[in-house]
Design an enzyme around this catalytic site. Structure first.
Site, mmCIF file in Angstrom:
data_model
loop_
_atom_site.group_PDB
_atom_site.id
_atom_site.type_symbol
_atom_site.label_atom_id
_atom_site.label_comp_id
_atom_site.label_asym_id
_atom_site.label_seq_id
_atom_site.Cartn_x
_atom_site.Cartn_y
_atom_site.Cartn_z
ATOM 1 N N ASP A 66 0.826 -1.217 0.000
ATOM 2 C CA ASP A 66 0.000 0.000 0.000
ATOM 3 C C ASP A 66 0.862 1.271 0.000
ATOM 4 O O ASP A 66 2.095 1.187 -0.044
ATOM 5 C CB ASP A 66 -0.954 -0.069 1.207
ATOM 6 C CG ASP A 66 -2.339 0.473 0.881
ATOM 7 O OD1 ASP A 66 -2.455 1.291 -0.038
ATOM 8 O OD2 ASP A 66 -3.301 0.057 1.555
ATOM 9 N N ASP A 79 -9.516 3.682 -3.523
ATOM 10 C CA ASP A 79 -10.228 2.470 -3.101
ATOM 11 C C ASP A 79 -11.640 2.407 -3.684
ATOM 12 O O ASP A 79 -12.317 3.415 -3.838
ATOM 13 C CB ASP A 79 -10.336 2.434 -1.573
ATOM 14 C CG ASP A 79 -9.048 1.959 -0.924
ATOM 15 O OD1 ASP A 79 -8.048 1.774 -1.643
ATOM 16 O OD2 ASP A 79 -9.050 1.781 0.308
#
Ligand SMILES: *[C@@H]1O[C@H](CO)[C@@H](O)[C@H](O)[C@H]1NC(C)=O
Ligand SMILES: *[C@@H]1O[C@H](CO)[C@@H](O)[C@H](O)[C@H]1NC(C)=O
Ligand SMILES: *[C@@H]1O[C@H](CO)[C@@H](O)[C@H](O)[C@H]1NC(C)=O
Ligand SMILES: *[C@@H]1O[C@H](CO)[C@@H](O)[C@H](O)[C@H]1NC(C)=O
Ligand SMILES: *[C@@H]1O[C@H](CO)[C@@H](O)[C@H](O)[C@H]1NC(C)=O
Ligand SMILES: *[C@@H]1O[C@H](CO)[C@@H](O)[C@H](O)[C@H]1NC(C)=O
Ligand SMILES: *[C@@H]1O[C@H](CO)[C@@H](O)[C@H](O)[C@H]1NC(C)=O
Ligand SMILES: *[C@@H]1O[C@H](CO)[C@@H](O)[C@H](O)[C@H]1NC(C)=O
Ligand SMILES: *[C@@H]1O[C@H](CO)[C@@H](O)[C@H](O)[C@H]1NC(C)=O
Ligand SMILES: *[C@@H]1O[C@H](CO)[C@@H](O)[C@H](O)[C@H]1NC(C)=O
Ligand SMILES: *[C@@H]1O[C@H](CO)[C@@H](O)[C@H](O)[C@H]1NC(C)=O
Ligand SMILES: CC(=O)N[C@H]1CO[C@H](CO)[C@@H](O)[C@@H]1O
Length: 449
Positions: A152, A253
């Protein structure tokens, strides 16, 4: 002949650039399950062991869903690293036997196990990140038997900020090839970043350096680890992600919404709008990742879940299930188990994704987060696949005019297979029309009759 040789040379060059790994790891889009979309931080070993056995019993493993991925929040939040060795510590309340214990059990089911870290000081949830600890963490993951790493992009310290920034959410249309500067300044900038000069090579960015460092650390360990780079499309990772990893996220996201966004997480249509322009970097060994599946989650209707799954399969995005398998509804399992769509996504001979050949509601190449490209097609070992998305709020008859579809030959008859029902719909020579429900997607496969 000269032509053939130069085509061959070009093809070889393309593959020479991409990162390749033993055992074909990462050659095709990843398939599996991840805890994030529905469990967030509420995870423990039982969640993954239950999922593992359900992937087997529900027949999903046999369809290719082989990765059981632990997302954020698995490590010790208060005491992140061992004082003497610096090794990242699991949370022993969540994983009483440690991560290797879970990994061994998942491997015993014939499945692979994934873990999560971050190219910053802390993960998005505030757990230990791997920036400056790449070698140590790659070794720990390898020793535990980890097969897949999602990496991430939260909590990047200031000294690691890029000189120029490219955030896909700030891009507002045009042709990607003509736009190196797109994106513009970050909205909550402290340092007033300027757009990159035209022709800027994004492998000079610090984002590249952060992901390349982990890539090299993974290459150096004695275990093959698939590298899923979650840099949200920043620093034009679509231009270099296939040299450092096997997949790269293209956008922020996902959230189980049809359109619009919720707290910075995005619905299906805005993501597909971006994909209508930025589909080109995907091929064997490198896949644009449009984020994990929300099929069956939130308020998505059955038709919306079908569109989501068929378009993610069409884009050759990784197919990572994000819904609990416990008590999964049969109609949701049926979507995730669609053999024709999975076969397109996992085709061993054709690496390119489906591409839009017509927009539909709006003029071609219109940037519109509610009405992206509706008509897509792609070649596979089993024929030409066509996808027709209905972005409108009422059912529509949608017509596929064969003359518009790349790869179809004029004055040729085709057998039309419906990828949803598995039925042959007959032989057609010029066009095929069917009713597509609100927010549903026609998915058909044409084979010369
Ligand atoms: C890797 O990505 C670059 C940039 O998009 C592209 O030119 C190259 O063909 C890709 N390589 C493969 C193997 O797809
Ligand atoms: C490890 O280091 C931390 C912070 O320096 C300290 O508070 C803690 O007592 C140490 N723990 C052990 C087991 O040595
Ligand atoms: C985190 O590490 C500390 C220090 O070793 C330990 O006391 C604590 O129990 C650990 N917490 C968890 C949840 O594993
Ligand atoms: C960017 O730089 C890298 C490393 O020098 C090089 O391999 C690549 O071809 C360059 N890309 C472009 C588009 O010039
Ligand atoms: C790497 O793995 C191979 C095969 O499992 C083994 O023979 C070798 O000793 C390992 N090397 C290291 C450095 O661990
Ligand atoms: C390739 O896969 C086989 C079978 O799963 C495994 O035994 C072997 O270690 C793998 N090789 C590498 C280099 O990962
Ligand atoms: C995709 O690649 C093709 C072939 O290189 C090129 O003609 C086309 O313009 C590209 N499309 C986009 C949207 O980048
Ligand atoms: C679904 O819709 C309900 C009612 O509109 C709303 O309260 C809820 O937050 C929605 N759920 C999601 C995940 O968006
Ligand atoms: C998107 O397209 C629809 C249908 O053409 C149109 O009504 C709407 O204004 C467009 N939105 C934007 C932001 O352009
Ligand atoms: C779709 O076409 C059928 C057959 O021509 C027709 O009966 C039906 O009304 C049409 N539906 C819509 C929504 O246009
Ligand atoms: C297809 O058939 C039509 C009608 O028979 C004819 O006019 C046309 O030239 C044909 N096109 C091709 C490409 O063969
Ligand atoms: C919050 C903040 O500092 N915003 C600034 C970001 O950069 C733009 C362009 O330089 C400024 O206009 C903003 O004030």
């Amino acid at each position: 002949m000269t032509m053939l040789i130069s085509v061959l040379a070009l093809t070889l060059l393309r593959y020479a650039l991409a990162k390749t790994s033993p055992n074909e790891t990462g050659r095709l889009p990843a398939m599996g399950w991840s805890s994030w979309n529905e469990y967030r931080c509420d995870i423990n070993e039982d969640v993954f062991l239950t999922v593992g056995s359900q992937l087997v019993s529900l027949g999903l493993k046999d369809l290719g869903y082989e990765n059981v991925n632990i997302d954020d929040c698995w490590s010790n939040k208060t005491h992140q690293r061992d004082n003497s060795t610096g090794r990242i510590q699991p949370d022993y309340n969540k994983f009483p036997g440690g991560i290797k214990h879970t990994a061994d059990k998942i491997h015993n089911l014939g499945l692979k196990i994934g873990i999560y870290s971050d190219a910053g000081t802390l993960t998005c949830g505030g757990y230990a990140g791997s920036l400056n600890h790449e070698v140590l963490d790659a070794k720990a993951f390898a020793e535990w038997g980890i097969d897949y790493l999602k990496y991430d992009n939260c909590n990047v310290p200031k000294e690691w900020h890029d000189d120029y920034r490219w955030f896909p959410e700030n891009w507002k249309g045009g042709h990607p090839a003509e736009d190196q500067t797109g994106g513009g300044p970050e909205e909550n900038n402290e340092s007033k970043p300027v757009p990159a000069p035209p022709g800027y090579n994004w492998t000079d960015s610090k984002t590249y350096e952060r992901y390349e460092t982990m890539s090299k650390a993974l290459d150096a360990v004695n275990h093959t680890i698939q590298f899923s780079q979650c840099a949200w499309g920043h620093a034009r990772i679509d231009e270099w992600g296939n040299t450092t990893g096997h997949s790269w996220r293209m956008w922020g996201d996902i959230y189980p919404l049809w359109t619009g966004s919720f707290e910075g997480q995005w619905g299906i249509m805005p993501i597909l709008n971006h994909a209508s322009f930025f589909y080109n970097s995907t091929d064997f060994w490198g896949h644009a990742d449009w984020d994990m599946l929300e099929v069956g989650n939130g308020n998505l209707t059955l038709e919306e879940s079908r569109s989501h799954f068929s378009m993610w399969a069409a884009l050759k995005s990784p197919l990572i299930i994000g819904t609990p398998l416990d008590g999964i509804k049969p109609e949701i399992l049926e979507i995730l188990s669609n053999k024709d769509l999975i076969a397109f996504n996992q085709d061993p001979v054709f690496g390119a994704p489906a591409k839009p050949y017509k927009w539909g509601v709006n003029a071609d190449f219109t940037w519109n987060q509610t009405h992206p490209a509706e008509y897509w097609s792609g070649e596979s070992s089993n024929g030409i696949h066509i996808f027709a998305l209905n972005t409108l709020d009422t059912a529509q008859n949608k017509t596929i005019a064969f003359s518009e579809v790349p790869g179809l030959v004029a004055n040729t008859s085709y057998t039309v297979h419906d990828s949803w029902t598995g039925k042959q719909m007959g032989i057609f020579a010029t066009e095929y029309t069917t009713l597509v429900e609100r927010h549903d997607t026609m998915a058909i496969r044409l084979v010369e009759a």
